[in-house]
Design a protein around this motif. Structure first.
Motif, mmCIF file in Angstrom:
data_model
loop_
_atom_site.group_PDB
_atom_site.id
_atom_site.type_symbol
_atom_site.label_atom_id
_atom_site.label_comp_id
_atom_site.label_asym_id
_atom_site.label_seq_id
_atom_site.Cartn_x
_atom_site.Cartn_y
_atom_site.Cartn_z
ATOM 1 N N PRO A 319 12.232 40.492 7.937
ATOM 2 C CA PRO A 319 11.716 41.886 8.574
ATOM 3 C C PRO A 319 11.708 42.761 7.530
ATOM 4 O O PRO A 319 10.927 43.899 7.707
ATOM 5 N N VAL A 320 12.843 42.792 6.651
ATOM 6 C CA VAL A 320 12.857 44.027 5.525
ATOM 7 C C VAL A 320 11.624 43.601 4.570
ATOM 8 O O VAL A 320 10.967 44.799 4.358
ATOM 9 N N VAL A 321 11.054 42.446 4.326
ATOM 10 C CA VAL A 321 10.121 42.132 3.591
ATOM 11 C C VAL A 321 8.868 42.666 4.093
ATOM 12 O O VAL A 321 7.976 43.341 3.602
ATOM 13 N N LEU A 322 8.783 42.417 5.540
ATOM 14 C CA LEU A 322 7.516 42.629 6.247
ATOM 15 C C LEU A 322 7.355 44.238 6.300
ATOM 16 O O LEU A 322 6.361 44.647 5.988
ATOM 17 N N ILE A 347 0.537 41.364 2.689
ATOM 18 C CA ILE A 347 1.853 41.156 3.487
ATOM 19 C C ILE A 347 2.203 39.882 3.874
ATOM 20 O O ILE A 347 3.443 39.370 3.552
ATOM 21 N N GLU A 348 1.190 38.883 4.124
ATOM 22 C CA GLU A 348 1.368 37.695 4.255
ATOM 23 C C GLU A 348 1.939 36.923 2.888
ATOM 24 O O GLU A 348 2.717 36.145 2.971
ATOM 25 N N TRP A 349 1.181 37.361 1.818
ATOM 26 C CA TRP A 349 1.712 36.908 0.391
ATOM 27 C C TRP A 349 2.986 37.368 0.341
ATOM 28 O O TRP A 349 3.875 36.406 -0.320
ATOM 29 N N ALA A 350 3.540 38.351 0.482
ATOM 30 C CA ALA A 350 4.977 38.822 0.158
ATOM 31 C C ALA A 350 6.018 37.927 0.990
ATOM 32 O O ALA A 350 6.978 37.546 0.635
ATOM 33 N N LEU A 351 5.434 37.683 2.369
ATOM 34 C CA LEU A 351 6.275 36.950 3.203
ATOM 35 C C LEU A 351 6.462 35.548 2.700
ATOM 36 O O LEU A 351 7.704 34.893 2.817
ATOM 37 N N GLU A 352 5.309 34.921 2.255
ATOM 38 C CA GLU A 352 5.243 33.520 1.917
ATOM 39 C C GLU A 352 6.168 33.136 0.830
ATOM 40 O O GLU A 352 6.616 32.402 0.335
ATOM 41 N N ASN A 353 6.296 34.449 -0.239
ATOM 42 C CA ASN A 353 7.118 34.291 -1.413
ATOM 43 C C ASN A 353 8.338 34.846 -1.622
ATOM 44 O O ASN A 353 8.913 34.871 -2.544
ATOM 45 N N GLU A 371 13.379 45.602 -4.126
ATOM 46 C CA GLU A 371 12.503 44.567 -4.821
ATOM 47 C C GLU A 371 11.187 44.153 -4.165
ATOM 48 O O GLU A 371 10.346 44.276 -4.931
ATOM 49 N N THR A 372 11.013 44.377 -2.996
ATOM 50 C CA THR A 372 9.714 43.650 -2.451
ATOM 51 C C THR A 372 8.869 45.027 -2.777
ATOM 52 O O THR A 372 7.819 44.640 -2.987
#
Ligand SMILES: NC(=O)C1=CN([C@@H]2O[C@H](COP(=O)(O)OP(=O)(O)OC[C@H]3O[C@@H](n4cnc5c(N)ncnc54)[C@H](OP(=O)(O)O)[C@@H]3O)[C@@H](O)[C@H]2O)C=CC1
Ligand SMILES: CC(=O)[C@@H](O)[C@H](O)COP(=O)(O)O
Ligand SMILES: [Mn+2]
Length: 385
Positions: A319-322, A347-353, A371-372
């Motif tokens: 959820p922090v990354v989201l 956002i999808e890319w960030a969550l997947e990585n 970092e995100t």
């Protein structure tokens, strides 16, 4: 007399909080405020309310205000200023109406200082709900929701037992593009996106309503506030924004809270809880309204809502990354750097990585947040320029 400290005093929720204080000067005193960069409005607030402490985002702006308001208000700046406002000794209630995850640390400090928390800043619970609610519970500090849906659920739960709750039903207006197909979303403009059908709000949350990320953040916020698992939190599309949310109980009863879309009602409820005090908000005329509409959510149409449920269910740092990826992408959209549908792609890319850390402590949350932001900003530059 209740002393109020307020983060985000120049914003949409902040100015409405000040309206309430202005109309109820016998009940409330504005003792400390934090703002970003809007010095003009800050000057007006200082001249009208003489808060003891004012914090601005930048040191240079603080120096300007120090010269102008010497002997009236103490002026601070930056993240430390936010904390000093949150814990001001004359404040009883801390209203957190700042934008973004920068609201988290001041909330934790206000809890430690024993302040009642009136929480509009949903990012606080999205990023660190487990820490915030545990510390508040341990110290017996009330966390009172300001967000309209959560205020509605909180009101529906008054006098009820947690064990009797079957599910929470959060309503969603559908935002500015609710009648558009995904093809039609390809080339929408910033101006169109900022045109919310029912609510007047800050730019960032208005875009979040259009992507449905606002509802996703609200599902995670509800999970922590009301201690309910995700499979007991549903979202319904409700075009009118009249039913602000509902609770269904084991016996089949559904209790709902209704009203006109005016944030002064939930803000004032949080400031006066457990009392209800009069407002001059427009009254709801049900006969004029006639009908109310509710529809199932389409998780393919609103991908950000799906991402939020998945991030919430898997938990840890997801959820922090989201949230951080969303903050960066929405700002990039508002700056004209990316298209509307690219918000959800990135956002999808960030969550997947992201490789999540379970049960993160505060330091981990803050470093993943930072970092995100850096990773997503770099990704946007490489992808689109
Ligand atoms: N607006 C609404 O109706 C609702 C909002 N919320 C939530 O409430 C929060 C605020 O939303 P909203 O009022 O719409 O936002 P706005 O953009 O209208 O206001 C944001 C406020 O935060 C200040 N701010 C932003 N960044 C910083 C910073 N780094 N340091 C100090 N101050 C800062 C801004 O200052 P400045 O303008 O001076 O730069 C402004 O006062 C969000 O979390 C949102 O999701 C929840 C429910 C409803
Ligand atoms: C006023 C408020 O609480 C906002 O979060 C509002 O609910 C946005 O509406 P939608 O996200 O349902 O469009
Ligand atoms: Mn809301």
């Amino acid at each position: 007399m209740k002393g109020i400290s307020l983060l985000g005093a120049t914003g949409s929720i902040g100015t409405q909080t000040i309206d309430i204080i202005r109309s109820n000067r016998d009940q409330f005193e504005l003792v400390a405020i934090a703002v970003g960069k809007n010095l003009e409005l800050t000057r007006e607030i200082i001249n009208e309310f003489h808060p003891k402490l004012v914090s601005v985002q930048n040191q240079a702006d603080a120096a300007i205000l120090q010269r102008e308001f010497a002997g009236i208000s103490k002026i601070l700046s930056g993240d430390e200023g936010l904390i000093d406002v949150a814990v001001h000794p004359d404040a009883n209630v801390f209203v957190n109406a700042i934008l973004g995850s920068v609201g988290l640390v001041p909330t934790l400090n206000a809890i430690e200082a024993g302040k009642t928390i009136a929480l509009a800043n949903k990012e606080t619970l999205v990023t660190a709900g487990h820490i915030v609610m545990t510390r508040a519970r341990d110290r017996k500090i009330p966390v009172l929701p300001v967000d309209s849906e959560h205020s509605a659920i909180f009101q529906c739960l008054q006098g009820e037992r947690q064990k009797n709750v079957e599910r929470l039903i959060i309503t969603a207006s559908g935002g500015s593009f609710r009648d558009k197909t995904r093809e039609e979303l390809l080339d929408v403009t910033i101006e169109d996106a900022l045109h919310h059908p029912n609510w007047s709000m800050g730019a960032k949350i208005t875009i979040d309503s259009a992507t449905m990320m606002n509802k996703g953040l609200e599902v995670i916020e509800a999970h922590w506030l009301f201690d309910q698992p995700y499979d007991k939190i549903d979202v319904l599309l409700h075009r009118e924004s009249t039913v602000h949310s509902m609770v269904e109980f084991h016996d089949g009863s559904i209790i709902a809270q209704l009203g006109t879309p005016d944030m002064r009602i939930p803000i004032q409820y949080a400031l006066t809880y457990p009392e209800r005090t009069p407002t001059n908000a427009a009254r709801l005329d049900l006969t004029e309204l006639g009908t109310l509409h509710f529809q199932k959510m389409d998780f393919n149409r609103y991908r950000c809502l799906r991402f939020a449920y998945e991030a919430g269910r898997r938990g840890g740092t997801l959820p922090v990354v989201l949230n951080a990826a969303n903050e960066v992408c929405v700002q990039a959209f508002l700056n004209g750097k990316i298209k509307f549908l690219e918000i959800e792609d990135v956002i999808e890319w960030a969550l997947e990585n992201h490789v999540p850390t379970a049960n993160p402590d505060l330091d981990t949350i803050l470093s993943v947040d930072q970092e995100t932001r850096e990773i997503v900003t770099k990704h946007l530059v490489s992808r689109f320029h």
